[in-house]
Design an enzyme around this catalytic site. Sequence first.
Site, PDB file in Angstrom:
ATOM      1  N   GLY A 110       0.837  -1.204   0.000  1.00 60.10           N
ATOM      2  CA  GLY A 110       0.000   0.000   0.000  1.00 60.10           C
ATOM      3  C   GLY A 110       0.870   1.251   0.000  1.00 60.10           C
ATOM      4  CB  ILE A 132       6.154 -10.282   8.254  1.00 61.41           C
ATOM      5  CG1 ILE A 132       4.631 -10.160   8.214  1.00 61.41           C
ATOM      6  CG2 ILE A 132       6.726  -9.503   9.421  1.00 61.41           C
ATOM      7  CD1 ILE A 132       3.928 -10.889   9.355  1.00 61.41           C
ATOM      8  CG  ASP A 133       2.466 -10.135   4.472  1.00 63.32           C
ATOM      9  OD1 ASP A 133       2.503 -10.812   5.514  1.00 63.32           O
ATOM     10  OD2 ASP A 133       1.656  -9.218   4.284  1.00 63.32           O
ATOM     11  N   GLY A 176       0.730 -13.727   6.030  1.00 62.63           N
ATOM     12  CA  GLY A 176       1.237 -13.670   4.655  1.00 62.63           C
ATOM     13  C   GLY A 176       0.325 -12.942   3.700  1.00 62.63           C
ATOM     14  NE  ARG A 255      -7.540 -30.489  20.794  1.00 62.03           N
ATOM     15  CZ  ARG A 255      -8.439 -31.472  20.798  1.00 62.03           C
ATOM     16  NH1 ARG A 255      -9.059 -31.817  19.679  1.00 62.03           N
ATOM     17  NH2 ARG A 255      -8.702 -32.122  21.927  1.00 62.03           N
ATOM     18  CB  ILE A 262       3.390 -14.153  18.172  1.00 59.69           C
ATOM     19  CG1 ILE A 262       2.592 -14.025  19.462  1.00 59.69           C
ATOM     20  CG2 ILE A 262       4.747 -14.781  18.423  1.00 59.69           C
ATOM     21  CD1 ILE A 262       2.115 -15.324  20.038  1.00 59.69           C
TER      22      ILE A 262
HETATM   23  O1  F6P Z   1       1.086  -7.266   5.951  1.00 61.90           O
HETATM   24  C1  F6P Z   1       1.455  -7.733   7.186  1.00 61.90           C
HETATM   25  C2  F6P Z   1       0.301  -8.367   7.871  1.00 61.90           C
HETATM   26  O2  F6P Z   1       0.732  -8.766   9.147  1.00 61.90           O
HETATM   27  C3  F6P Z   1      -0.356  -9.525   7.124  1.00 61.90           C
HETATM   28  O3  F6P Z   1       0.400 -10.695   7.207  1.00 61.90           O
HETATM   29  C4  F6P Z   1      -1.710  -9.550   7.774  1.00 61.90           C
HETATM   30  O4  F6P Z   1      -2.666 -10.104   6.912  1.00 61.90           O
HETATM   31  C5  F6P Z   1      -1.987  -8.109   8.004  1.00 61.90           C
HETATM   32  O5  F6P Z   1      -0.750  -7.445   8.053  1.00 61.90           O
HETATM   33  C6  F6P Z   1      -2.738  -7.796   9.265  1.00 61.90           C
HETATM   34  O6  F6P Z   1      -3.052  -6.441   9.251  1.00 61.90           O
HETATM   35  P1  F6P Z   1      -3.560  -5.573  10.483  1.00 61.90           P
HETATM   36  O7  F6P Z   1      -2.353  -5.097  11.226  1.00 61.90           O
HETATM   37  O8  F6P Z   1      -4.285  -4.431   9.849  1.00 61.90           O
HETATM   38  O9  F6P Z   1      -4.430  -6.451  11.318  1.00 61.90           O
END
Ligand code: F6P
Length: 336
Positions: A110, A132-133, A176, A255, A262
Amino acid sequence: MRIGILTSGGDCPGINATIRGVCKTAINHYGMEVVGIHSGFQGLLTKEVEPITDKSLSGLLNLGGTILGTSREKPFKKNGIISGVNKPALIEENIKELGLDCIVCIGGNGTQKTAAKLSEMGLNIVSIPKTIDNDIWGTDFSFGFDTAVSIATDAIDRLHSTASSHKRVMVIEVMGHKAGWIALYSGMAGGGDVILIPEIPYNIRSIGNTILDRLKRGKPYSIVVVAEGIKTDGRKRAAEYIAQEIEYETGIETRETVLGYIQRGGSPTPFDRNLSTRMGGHATELIANNQFGRMVTLQGDAISSTPLSEVAGKLKLVTEEHDLIVQGRRMGICFG
Ligand code: F6P
């Protein structure tokens, strides 16, 4: 020169190390002035800024989160903290008023899109990929990814012993977004038996067969790593949905664990610290050379850059030709 720096989008380990890399190079090597902009693009709308000095850069290398704060403010979208104003025009005006010669934008997809649009307006922008993705097009790796993979791998390692004791199937959901990079890397490093990623469609019957086949071969437990972005029934989280389907298909007690935030918290790995330092330094070098409108990249082991116009709007997804998938399949790991 007087430069501004902001961090935008979800936080991740290594942002502070990157801020340190940019600012120390700017202040100590190039004699630039640096201004920290608070809460991403929101701070460019509200002019919430503070000077950054060499002293304020101490203790950042291993610190998680971002000292500048972050937000998901998208100035080219109507909603957000300020409505009824032309936000891009306000940003342009504020940058002038603050006397900033360039803005360093640290962020994910973004942020890269917004950075490209601000650059198209003629503003001096240099960006650094952060997520992190690991799904930003143009760079082999973004900082934060290695740390997230290492946290997820540790979690998978820990699931093995409890799965084995109870002869259960353990499903773990990792982050991800729309990409399967974290699931693929942590799933392979953690010895997952089934790894599901959004890029590869899955068939629950073949997942069930993999697990039942393991049982026949004297392996009464299985580890299933799923990316949050895989297809589900649209109502349940990926882990919950897959766990229910597996239990129904195999009759084996199953499970689920959702690892969640984290993966994004705390200290970056040494790899991410060094990547942050290198990328930060290169961003400042681009500014010193008047090379604007570019995003810093890692290609192979070389730090370089690519035009923001080429990055914006694209996603870097896993392909079936990826070495880890080819090798995983040869070893009997089920990818769906
Ligand atoms: O883009 C990083 C990320 O942690 C994704 O892995 C996850 O889908 C998203 O951000 C979660 O976003 P938010 O912080 O808006 O809950």
